[in-house]
Design an enzyme around this catalytic site. Structure first.
Site, short mmCIF file in Angstrom:
data_model
loop_
_atom_site.label_atom_id
_atom_site.label_comp_id
_atom_site.label_asym_id
_atom_site.label_seq_id
_atom_site.Cartn_x
_atom_site.Cartn_y
_atom_site.Cartn_z
N ASP A 1 0.82 -1.13 0.27
CA ASP A 1 -0.06 0.07 0.27
C ASP A 1 1.02 1.25 -0.27
O ASP A 1 1.84 1.65 0.74
CB ASP A 1 -0.68 0.32 1.24
CG ASP A 1 -2.27 1.14 1.35
OD1 ASP A 1 -1.73 1.97 0.86
OD2 ASP A 1 -3.10 0.60 1.56
N ILE A 2 0.66 2.35 -1.17
CA ILE A 2 1.43 3.46 -1.08
C ILE A 2 1.31 4.44 -0.42
O ILE A 2 2.41 5.34 -0.22
CB ILE A 2 1.47 3.71 -2.46
CG1 ILE A 2 0.20 4.24 -3.00
CG2 ILE A 2 2.05 2.83 -3.31
CD1 ILE A 2 0.00 5.47 -3.93
N GLN B 1 -14.75 1.46 1.82
CA GLN B 1 -13.77 1.66 0.51
C GLN B 1 -13.43 2.72 0.06
O GLN B 1 -14.91 3.51 -1.02
CB GLN B 1 -15.12 0.49 -0.06
CG GLN B 1 -14.37 -0.10 -1.61
CD GLN B 1 -15.19 -1.19 -2.60
OE1 GLN B 1 -16.37 -1.33 -2.39
NE2 GLN B 1 -14.34 -1.86 -3.17
N HIS C 1 -10.12 -5.53 -2.94
CA HIS C 1 -9.16 -5.91 -2.27
C HIS C 1 -8.86 -5.89 -0.23
O HIS C 1 -9.97 -5.85 0.56
CB HIS C 1 -8.13 -4.40 -2.08
CG HIS C 1 -8.38 -2.87 -1.50
ND1 HIS C 1 -9.60 -2.91 -2.87
CD2 HIS C 1 -8.93 -2.67 -1.23
CE1 HIS C 1 -9.84 -1.64 -1.74
NE2 HIS C 1 -9.32 -1.43 -0.95
N PHE C 2 -8.13 -7.16 -0.13
CA PHE C 2 -8.32 -6.88 1.18
C PHE C 2 -6.40 -6.21 1.85
O PHE C 2 -5.73 -6.41 1.52
CB PHE C 2 -7.67 -8.98 1.81
CG PHE C 2 -8.90 -9.60 2.16
CD1 PHE C 2 -9.62 -9.43 2.72
CD2 PHE C 2 -9.71 -9.78 0.48
CE1 PHE C 2 -10.81 -10.45 2.99
CE2 PHE C 2 -10.36 -10.44 0.66
CZ PHE C 2 -11.80 -11.00 1.56
N HIS C 3 -6.92 -5.25 3.08
CA HIS C 3 -5.80 -4.98 3.64
C HIS C 3 -4.94 -5.99 4.53
O HIS C 3 -5.79 -6.35 5.16
CB HIS C 3 -6.13 -3.52 4.59
CG HIS C 3 -6.68 -2.87 3.48
ND1 HIS C 3 -6.06 -1.62 2.57
CD2 HIS C 3 -7.74 -2.51 2.68
CE1 HIS C 3 -6.38 -0.92 2.36
NE2 HIS C 3 -7.95 -1.39 2.44
#
Length: 140
Positions: free
Chosen positions: A35-36, A98, A104-106
């Protein structure tokens, strides 16, 4: 009911190679990358290659194989980052938090007494993201 899938979202563009990513895992089912704007060191995202807007849009028959990848990457995130725990987050639609409308999963590595960083929109230094990606890849 959710809206239609938008193939111009940032994750779809990443899957097509139009946007770079610090990848940690990729196969025919899923892509995992840093993740940026991480909320923890080693914050990793896992997305399916299937164009699902959210969890409820993913075909059930594809969910099992995708979740196997989420679990595999989660184990590597925890091991590679030498984390004491792991927070897994998944959001659906704006009302659910969201922001990018591709499932997507974090995966957030956690340590006792260390809070998650606030989501400030601040981008992390690319060299630090690359170093974290290397640790996670080594654990795969």
């Amino acid at each position: 009911m959710s809206s239609a899938y938008d193939s111009t979202n940032i994750f779809a563009r990443m899957l097509r190679g139009e946007i770079p990513a610090h990848k940690v895992f990729e196969d025919d089912i899923a892509l995992a990358f840093m993740d940026i704007m991480p909320r923890a060191d080693g914050h990793t995202l896992v997305i399916p290659k299937y164009p699902a807007r959210g969890l409820l849009d993913m075909p059930a028959e594809g969910l099992g194989p995708f979740m196997q990848r989420v679990q595999k990457v989660a184990a590597a995130v925890k091991t590679g980052m030498k984390a004491e725990g792991l927070t897994v987050q998944q959001f659906n639609e704006s009302a659910g938090g969201q922001v990018v409308f591709h499932l997507h999963f974090h995966l957030l590595p956690r340590w006792e007494g260390v809070s998650l960083k606030p989501h400030t929109g601040q981008m992390e230094k690319p060299d630090l993201l690359a170093a974290h990606a290397d640790k996670i890849k080594a654990a795969l």
